[in-house]
Every structure is written in C-alpha cells, then in structure tokens.
Design an enzyme around this catalytic site. Structure first.
Site, mmCIF file in Angstrom:
data_model
loop_
_atom_site.group_PDB
_atom_site.id
_atom_site.type_symbol
_atom_site.label_atom_id
_atom_site.label_comp_id
_atom_site.label_asym_id
_atom_site.label_seq_id
_atom_site.Cartn_x
_atom_site.Cartn_y
_atom_site.Cartn_z
ATOM 1 C CE LYS A 16 48.027 58.114 35.475
ATOM 2 N NZ LYS A 16 47.514 56.901 34.827
ATOM 3 N NE ARG A 91 44.610 60.666 30.131
ATOM 4 C CZ ARG A 91 44.102 60.288 31.303
ATOM 5 N NH1 ARG A 91 44.191 61.068 32.353
ATOM 6 N NH2 ARG A 91 43.533 59.132 31.426
ATOM 7 N NE ARG A 130 40.182 51.902 38.296
ATOM 8 C CZ ARG A 130 40.913 52.816 37.666
ATOM 9 N NH1 ARG A 130 42.048 53.226 38.199
ATOM 10 N NH2 ARG A 130 40.545 53.279 36.504
ATOM 11 N NE ARG A 163 37.410 55.227 35.878
ATOM 12 C CZ ARG A 163 38.601 55.763 35.670
ATOM 13 N NH1 ARG A 163 39.389 56.030 36.701
ATOM 14 N NH2 ARG A 163 39.020 56.044 34.465
ATOM 15 N NE ARG A 174 40.553 54.396 30.603
ATOM 16 C CZ ARG A 174 40.401 53.718 31.759
ATOM 17 N NH1 ARG A 174 39.623 52.652 31.801
ATOM 18 N NH2 ARG A 174 40.990 54.120 32.849
HETATM 19 P P1 AMP Z 1 41.427 58.681 34.290
HETATM 20 O O1 AMP Z 1 40.575 58.713 35.529
HETATM 21 O O2 AMP Z 1 42.691 59.470 34.426
HETATM 22 O O3 AMP Z 1 41.654 57.282 33.790
HETATM 23 O O4 AMP Z 1 40.577 59.436 33.151
HETATM 24 C C1 AMP Z 1 39.320 58.954 32.740
HETATM 25 C C2 AMP Z 1 38.910 59.613 31.432
HETATM 26 O O5 AMP Z 1 38.797 61.031 31.617
HETATM 27 C C3 AMP Z 1 39.911 59.460 30.285
HETATM 28 O O6 AMP Z 1 39.762 58.228 29.587
HETATM 29 C C4 AMP Z 1 39.542 60.665 29.424
HETATM 30 O O7 AMP Z 1 38.341 60.440 28.694
HETATM 31 C C5 AMP Z 1 39.259 61.736 30.458
HETATM 32 N N1 AMP Z 1 40.473 62.484 30.844
HETATM 33 C C6 AMP Z 1 41.086 62.500 32.053
HETATM 34 N N2 AMP Z 1 42.159 63.303 32.033
HETATM 35 C C7 AMP Z 1 42.242 63.811 30.781
HETATM 36 C C8 AMP Z 1 43.147 64.689 30.106
HETATM 37 N N3 AMP Z 1 44.214 65.208 30.751
HETATM 38 N N4 AMP Z 1 42.915 64.976 28.812
HETATM 39 C C9 AMP Z 1 41.839 64.475 28.155
HETATM 40 N N5 AMP Z 1 40.973 63.631 28.699
HETATM 41 C C10 AMP Z 1 41.151 63.289 30.012
#
Ligand code: AMP
Length: 219
Positions: A16, A91, A130, A163, A174
């Site tokens: 994404k 989310r 990654r 990460r 996740r």
């Molecule tokens: P991502 O980079 O989108 O994979 O997000 C990494 C982490 O950030 C997720 O596993 C959540 O802990 C937090 N996070 C990102 N976006 C959201 C969201 N919209 N709502 C809640 N937690 C989020």
C-alpha cells in the site's frame, strides 16, 4: 484536478505504501500514512510517539482517538477541493466514522476505497525482507528490491533498518488484527458503493496501472 479522498485498505505487506507514494507523485496530491506519522512521532520522542510505541512494537492498534487527532491535524491543513490519499487509515469502524465526521466538517468526503489483496505467505516473505530508510522512509527488500550499495539508502546514503514490528511473530499478530478489526471496514465502504479491489500480488507496475485505470474511471 484530483479532488477525491482515497483510502487504501489491506493487510500489512501488500505494498500500500509503495502504491500510495507512486499515486501521490503521479497526481501531485498529498498522502498520509498513519504508520509513518506515528513512527515519526516516535523518532522525535513526542508524547504521542511515546504512548504509541508499546502498541506498535507488539503489533497492536494504537487507540482510535490518538490516530483520529493525528490525522485531523493533517487534513485540516489541506486547502478545500484538493484530494488526498490515506494509507493505513482508517483501520477500525470507529476510525471510519470519525473520519467521515472530520471530512464533512471540511467539505470533503471519501470518494474511493481500494482493497489490496494478497496471499498470506507471500506477504510474510515480503515483510520479513523489508528494510526502511529511517530518514526518507523509502522501503527496500533484501531480495526483490535491494539498495544499490551495501545496506545504504540509494537517496540518503543512510543505513537501512528493519522495522521492530517486521518480525514474523508480530507480522502474524498484525495480520490477525487486520482480519478481525479492519476487514469489517470493507463492508462499510461496499455499502457506500465506493469499494474497488486490486490484486496486489502482481508487479508494482501492474498494480499501479490498475489503480490508475480505476482513477481515470473515477474522474
Ligand atoms: P503500518 O506502517 O501501517 O504497518 O503501521 C504500523 C503500526 O502503527 C501498526 O501496527 C499500528 O500499531 C500503528 N498504526 C498505524 N496506523 C494505525 C491506525 N490507523 N490505527 C491504529 N494504529 C495504527
């Protein structure tokens, strides 16, 4: 001029972020990825970043209100009539409803939600390999998209990092959260007749062409 608000929905590792960057560049529109914004807050040791850290490291979602406040601050700065992309937000159903309230107060609305789909094992291979530039946030893959030199970012020459939440245990957690909490969102947007699905297992170029095609039909 691109005027819609577009939402990217999909489990971790479907690409994404890569597609959001391509689209933002192609249409010269802003994009906001809540994951990036939270990692930036963490890097800068802000109270939000510190509060979010424990959730993020263990693969849990950060509480809705924190994320809603964060995104509201960003959206409020966008001039009326300009579209933008939201990657990884909303989310939860509560976030989606909160977003609608924020957008209607700013005379915006969600015009399109794109669902990215991909096989689970393929996603895990993508995520465990990654690597991220901590400076510009560009992503690489140790097998499929390695940097040109050693483990340095092609653009910043900064050492790439993995990460903390890109290890297999956390990735699986996740993913479970995605299926239980985020997937119900698809129904929310399907009922509004704005949901489109994209097969994300194809090449970056093919996925991007498909998204551009969806866009040209939208505008
Ligand atoms: P991502 O980079 O989108 O994979 O997000 C990494 C982490 O950030 C997720 O596993 C959540 O802990 C937090 N996070 C990102 N976006 C959201 C969201 N919209 N709502 C809640 N937690 C989020």
């Amino acid at each position: 001029m691109f005027k819609s608000v577009v939402i990217f929905i999909g489990p971790p590792g479907v690409g994404k972020g890569t597609q959001a960057s391509l689209l933002a560049d192609a249409f010269s529109i802003p994009k906001f990825a809540t994951g990036d914004l939270l990692r930036e807050a963490l890097k800068n040791n802000t109270p939000l970043g510190i509060e979010a850290k424990t959730y993020m490291d263990s693969g849990k979602l950060v509480p809705d209100q924190l994320v809603l406040d964060l995104i509201k601050g960003k959206i409020a700065k966008i001039p009326n009539g300009i579209g933008f992309i939201l990657d990884g937000f909303p989310r939860t159903l509560h976030q989606a409803e909160g977003l609608d309230v924020i957008l209607s107060s700013l005379c915006h609305n969600v015009g399109l939600a794109i669902e990215f789909s991909m096989d689970e094992e393929e996603r895990i291979v993508r995520l465990t390999g990654r690597r991220l530039c901590p400076n510009c946030q560009r992503t690489y893959h140790i097998l499929f998209a390695p940097p040109k030199k050693d483990s340095l970012c092609d653009y910043c020459s900064v050492e790439l990092v993995q990460r903390a939440d890109d290890n297999e245990d956390v990735i699986r957690k996740r993913s479970v959260i995605y299926w239980e909490t985020t997937k119900p969102l698809l129904e929310y947007y399907r009922q509004k007749n704005i949901l489109m699905k994209v097969d994300a297992s194809s090449s970056i170029e093919n996925v991007f062409s498909r998204i551009k095609q969806i866009f040209s039909e939208l505008n």
